[in-house]
Write an enzyme that holds these catalytic residues in place. Structure first.
Site, PDB file in Angstrom:
ATOM      1  N   HIS A 131      10.904 -15.627 -27.736  1.00  0.00           N
ATOM      2  CA  HIS A 131      10.401 -14.384 -27.201  1.00  0.00           C
ATOM      3  C   HIS A 131       8.809 -15.019 -27.479  1.00  0.00           C
ATOM      4  O   HIS A 131       8.163 -15.232 -28.113  1.00  0.00           O
ATOM      5  CB  HIS A 131      10.763 -13.932 -27.619  1.00  0.00           C
ATOM      6  CG  HIS A 131      12.106 -12.738 -27.175  1.00  0.00           C
ATOM      7  ND1 HIS A 131      13.784 -13.170 -27.428  1.00  0.00           N
ATOM      8  CD2 HIS A 131      12.598 -11.868 -25.960  1.00  0.00           C
ATOM      9  CE1 HIS A 131      14.762 -13.236 -26.726  1.00  0.00           C
ATOM     10  NE2 HIS A 131      13.938 -12.181 -25.822  1.00  0.00           N
ATOM     11  N   LYS A 145       7.542  -9.534 -29.765  1.00  0.00           N
ATOM     12  CA  LYS A 145       8.175  -8.513 -30.459  1.00  0.00           C
ATOM     13  C   LYS A 145       8.475  -8.406 -31.383  1.00  0.00           C
ATOM     14  O   LYS A 145       8.195  -9.283 -32.671  1.00  0.00           O
ATOM     15  CB  LYS A 145       9.283 -10.087 -29.794  1.00  0.00           C
ATOM     16  CG  LYS A 145      11.012  -9.010 -29.580  1.00  0.00           C
ATOM     17  CD  LYS A 145      12.253 -10.091 -29.240  1.00  0.00           C
ATOM     18  CE  LYS A 145      13.261  -9.392 -29.505  1.00  0.00           C
ATOM     19  NZ  LYS A 145      13.523  -8.262 -29.150  1.00  0.00           N
TER      20      LYS A 145
HETATM   21  N1  LIG Z   1      18.209  -4.715 -23.975  1.00  0.00           N
HETATM   22  C1  LIG Z   1      17.299  -5.054 -22.568  1.00  0.00           C
HETATM   23  O1  LIG Z   1      17.358  -6.205 -21.404  1.00  0.00           O
HETATM   24  C2  LIG Z   1      15.815  -5.410 -23.254  1.00  0.00           C
HETATM   25  C3  LIG Z   1      14.895  -5.930 -22.294  1.00  0.00           C
HETATM   26  C4  LIG Z   1      13.101  -6.267 -22.838  1.00  0.00           C
HETATM   27  C5  LIG Z   1      12.893  -6.004 -23.531  1.00  0.00           C
HETATM   28  N2  LIG Z   1      13.636  -5.476 -24.567  1.00  0.00           N
HETATM   29  C6  LIG Z   1      13.612  -4.510 -26.423  1.00  0.00           C
HETATM   30  O2  LIG Z   1      13.247  -3.055 -25.396  1.00  0.00           O
HETATM   31  C7  LIG Z   1      11.830  -2.189 -26.698  1.00  0.00           C
HETATM   32  C8  LIG Z   1      10.797  -1.996 -25.858  1.00  0.00           C
HETATM   33  O3  LIG Z   1      10.097  -3.407 -25.133  1.00  0.00           O
HETATM   34  P1  LIG Z   1       8.676  -3.823 -24.963  1.00  0.00           P
HETATM   35  O4  LIG Z   1       8.562  -5.467 -23.980  1.00  0.00           O
HETATM   36  O5  LIG Z   1       8.454  -2.601 -23.742  1.00  0.00           O
HETATM   37  O6  LIG Z   1       7.468  -3.560 -25.567  1.00  0.00           O
HETATM   38  P2  LIG Z   1       6.156  -3.000 -26.208  1.00  0.00           P
HETATM   39  O7  LIG Z   1       5.770  -2.428 -26.782  1.00  0.00           O
HETATM   40  O8  LIG Z   1       5.466  -2.995 -24.974  1.00  0.00           O
HETATM   41  O9  LIG Z   1       6.388  -1.250 -25.444  1.00  0.00           O
HETATM   42  C9  LIG Z   1       6.986  -0.440 -26.293  1.00  0.00           C
HETATM   43  C10 LIG Z   1       6.001   1.268 -26.085  1.00  0.00           C
HETATM   44  O10 LIG Z   1       7.027   2.125 -27.636  1.00  0.00           O
HETATM   45  C11 LIG Z   1       6.393   3.008 -26.968  1.00  0.00           C
HETATM   46  N3  LIG Z   1       6.922   4.339 -28.560  1.00  0.00           N
HETATM   47  C12 LIG Z   1       6.700   3.301 -30.014  1.00  0.00           C
HETATM   48  N4  LIG Z   1       6.716   4.479 -29.923  1.00  0.00           N
HETATM   49  C13 LIG Z   1       6.721   5.062 -29.437  1.00  0.00           C
HETATM   50  C14 LIG Z   1       8.053   7.021 -29.939  1.00  0.00           C
HETATM   51  N5  LIG Z   1       8.331   7.823 -30.933  1.00  0.00           N
HETATM   52  N6  LIG Z   1       8.160   7.852 -28.260  1.00  0.00           N
HETATM   53  C15 LIG Z   1       8.401   7.119 -27.506  1.00  0.00           C
HETATM   54  N7  LIG Z   1       7.317   5.621 -27.399  1.00  0.00           N
HETATM   55  C16 LIG Z   1       6.917   5.156 -28.189  1.00  0.00           C
HETATM   56  C17 LIG Z   1       4.494   2.687 -27.433  1.00  0.00           C
HETATM   57  O11 LIG Z   1       3.332   2.994 -27.453  1.00  0.00           O
HETATM   58  C18 LIG Z   1       5.008   1.188 -26.406  1.00  0.00           C
HETATM   59  O12 LIG Z   1       4.175   1.843 -25.263  1.00  0.00           O
HETATM   60  C19 LIG Z   1      11.963  -3.653 -27.213  1.00  0.00           C
HETATM   61  O13 LIG Z   1      12.614  -3.524 -28.873  1.00  0.00           O
HETATM   62  C20 LIG Z   1      12.588  -4.690 -26.966  1.00  0.00           C
HETATM   63  O14 LIG Z   1      13.041  -5.695 -28.207  1.00  0.00           O
HETATM   64  C21 LIG Z   1      14.540  -4.732 -24.353  1.00  0.00           C
END
Ligand SMILES: NC(=O)c1ccc[n+]([C@@H]2O[C@H](COP(=O)([O-])OP(=O)(O)OC[C@H]3O[C@@H](n4cnc5c(N)ncnc54)[C@H](O)[C@@H]3O)[C@@H](O)[C@H]2O)c1
Length: 237
Positions: free
Chosen positions: A133, A137
């Site tokens: 990844h 991450k």
């Molecule tokens: N299930 C899936 O298919 C899948 C796919 C991709 C990513 N993910 C997971 O999803 C999560 C997010 O991934 P991403 O790539 O968008 O990350 P990212 O870091 O780009 O975005 C996360 C966002 O959440 C915000 N945030 C933090 N705390 C918060 C809160 N209390 N309330 C609201 N917003 C808050 C941050 O400011 C940021 O903008 C990770 O855990 C990643 O592993 C899952």
């Protein structure tokens, strides 16, 4: 559908685009940088949560307490699954959490189980999972790798648990986590003997597959009560 995006990072932005393409309305973008807050969650018909392992549980609780169906993509919080499951049942809420929303990965989960069944008597082969990844991450191993490991452990008698390191310990399935710039998510299962290797691999080319799956999941749970999985959405059950 009126959708609240909880977390407006890489995934939140990708989901916004797909949801708009599918004629949904984004009524809230909840992120520390935004003016919207979780207190307004009742304005939405369904919430889609992609934040951080530390904030997911309290966001899920807020949605369940306010009777807003929630789709959760954040990984790294599943040690608290039992209390969330109990809250969802107590509140008669609606929840769909998946370690990976892409259709291809959900097919890959099924293929992984089939391969583990085929390999269950082949004691000359040892299995391992490699996941790659992007550098930002926060959790490791990936939630997807854990789901893959659980599939192998259930189907293959040589494994009783997984470890996130390279060991020779009996019964341990090794998950090796690699971090490289710009990689949306690659997972490979390898069965290796002294003679040869068999491997299956899924490589996400971008984040669209995750985003589409999350929107499909939101459409699926919006008017339902209970706890669902992507198998229900994709009819793979
Ligand atoms: N299930 C899936 O298919 C899948 C796919 C991709 C990513 N993910 C997971 O999803 C999560 C997010 O991934 P991403 O790539 O968008 O990350 P990212 O870091 O780009 O975005 C996360 C966002 O959440 C915000 N945030 C933090 N705390 C918060 C809160 N209390 N309330 C609201 N917003 C808050 C941050 O400011 C940021 O903008 C990770 O855990 C990643 O592993 C899952």
């Amino acid at each position: 559908m009126k959708i609240a995006l909880i977390g407006y990072g890489k995934m939140g932005k990708e989901i916004e685009q797909l949801a708009l393409d599918r004629k949904h309305e984004i009524v809230l973008k909840i992120d520390p940088q935004s003016k919207d807050s979780i207190e307004q969650i009742e304005e939405a018909e369904v919430a889609i949560e992609f934040t951080t392992p530390d904030s997911a549980v309290s966001n899920i609780e807020s949605c369940l307490n306010h009777q807003v169906p929630i789709v959760v993509g954040t990984t790294g919080w599943y040690d608290q699954w039992n209390s969330i499951e109990q809250l969802c049942e107590a509140k008669e809420g609606s929840l769909l959490a998946a370690t990976n929303f892409s259709v291809g990965v959900n097919l890959f989960f099924a293929l992984n189980r089939q391969l583990a069944q085929i390999m269950q008597d082949q004691s000359d082969y040892s299995s391992r999972i490699d996941e790659i990844h992007h550098l930002e991450k926060l959790d490791h191993p990936s939630g997807t790798a854990i789901t893959l490991a659980e599939g192998i452990i259930e189907e293959h008698p040589d494994y009783d648990s997984w470890v996130n390191e390279d060991t020779d310990l009996k019964g341990k399935l090794n998950i090796l986590s690699h971090r490289e710039a710009g990689v949306p998510g690659t997972h490979e299962i390898t069965y290796s003997s002294s003679i040869d290797e068999i491997s299956i691999k899924h490589r996400a080319k971008n984040r669209k597959g995750f985003a589409l799956g999350a929107v499909l999941a939101a459409e699926y749970i919006a008017n339902k009560k209970g706890i669902f999985t992507m198998k229900d959405v994709l009819n793979l059950a």
